[in-house]
Enzyme design. Structure first.
Site, PDB file in Angstrom:
ATOM      1  N   SER A  10       0.857  -1.179   0.000  1.00 53.17           N
ATOM      2  CA  SER A  10       0.000   0.000   0.000  1.00 53.17           C
ATOM      3  C   SER A  10       0.892   1.226   0.000  1.00 53.17           C
ATOM      4  CB  SER A  10      -0.870  -0.004   1.262  1.00 53.17           C
ATOM      5  OG  SER A  10      -1.490   1.243   1.488  1.00 53.17           O
ATOM      6  N   TYR A  38      -2.460  -1.514  10.241  1.00 51.93           N
ATOM      7  CA  TYR A  38      -2.348  -1.620   8.781  1.00 51.93           C
ATOM      8  C   TYR A  38      -1.002  -1.086   8.299  1.00 51.93           C
ATOM      9  CZ  TYR A  38      -4.037  -1.329   3.911  1.00 51.93           C
ATOM     10  OH  TYR A  38      -4.225  -1.476   2.558  1.00 51.93           O
TER      11      TYR A  38
END
Length: 260
Positions: A142, A155
């Protein structure tokens, strides 16, 4: 470069980004194992993609945090197709909380799916790739592999960790012709991202419109979401690239949100 006849395992591929990558691979003639928690959803996607062709798809039920389930799925794929050329470790979830409010069980759940899943699937496929003398491992990172945002401690930690794991695999796998890379998308409008919009609006005390325009897309060059097709094309590049010249790398796909 092409993927004709290549055998790929893609986790979390019954829907979302994983589905888009599987569709791109099958369109190029690859054989793709659709690995998902839901066997029904995996079978539906496998049927859809096989009918589309020219490649084909196989459905696998797989919990990426369960070593026995991962090993069984890889063994089934190898039994059917004789080997594995590409792994796309894509399965993931998102949970948002301020750090001081983050439940430990939810922290462990998120890290397990992202990091344990990448580790276990890589561990299972590497012997087959080493035996063949080639292979490509792709992790779904990401922009949060490079950056941080409020509410996303678990995350961000997980996505940063994937960079390190890919680099180790690149070092260890080089002599066997195995490479590893990380795709780092910006915000892609999948159900996972759409779920975050009201959650972040509530946590930050702002409107959903402000979450999209300021938090998600405010730092892009054109206020556009990254598309599933954008990410699938990068996955295709990493999978099809023929040499170790492209290994241990991360490629950001984010409309300029993050620039190396």
């Amino acid at each position: 470069m092409n993927l004709k006849g290549k055998r790929a395992l893609i986790t979390g591929s019954a829907s979302g980004i994983g589905h888009g990558i599987a569709k791109r691979f099958v369109a190029d003639g690859a054989k793709v194992a659709i690995a998902d928690l839901s066997l029904v959803a995996a079978e539906r996607t496998a049927k859809e993609l096989t009918e589309m062709g020219p490649g084909e798809a196989l459905a696998l039920e797989m919990n990426v945090t369960d070593e026995a389930a991962v090993n069984a799925g890889v063994a089934e794929m190898v039994k059917v197709w004789g080997g594995i050329d590409v792994l796309v470790s894509n399965a993931g979830i998102q949970i948002v909380h301020k750090l001081e409010d983050f439940p430990f069980n939810e922290w462990k759940k998120l890290l397990s799916i992202h990091l344990d899943g990448a580790f276990l699937t890589s561990k299972a496929v590497l012997p087959h790739m080493y035996e063949a003398g080639s292979g490509s491992i792709i992790f779904m990172g990401s922009v949060h592999s490079k950056e941080a945002s409020p509410l996303k401690s678990a995350y961000v930690t997980a996505k940063h960790g994937l960079l390190g794991l890919a680099r180790v695999i690149s070092k260890e796998g080089a002599e066997h012709g195995v490479r590893a890379n990380v795709i780092c998308p910006g915000f892609v409008k999948t159900p996972l991202v759409e779920k975050q919009i009201p959650e972040q609006a509530k946590a930050l005390g702002i409107s959903e419109k402000e979450v999209v325009e300021k938090i998600m897309l405010g730092d892009t060059v054109d206020t556009e979401f990254t598309t599933i097709e954008d990410v699938a094309n990068v996955a295709w590049l990493f999978a099809a690239f023929p040499t170790n010249a492209l290994t241990g790398q991360s490629l950001v796909v984010s409309h300029g949100w993050y620039m190396n």
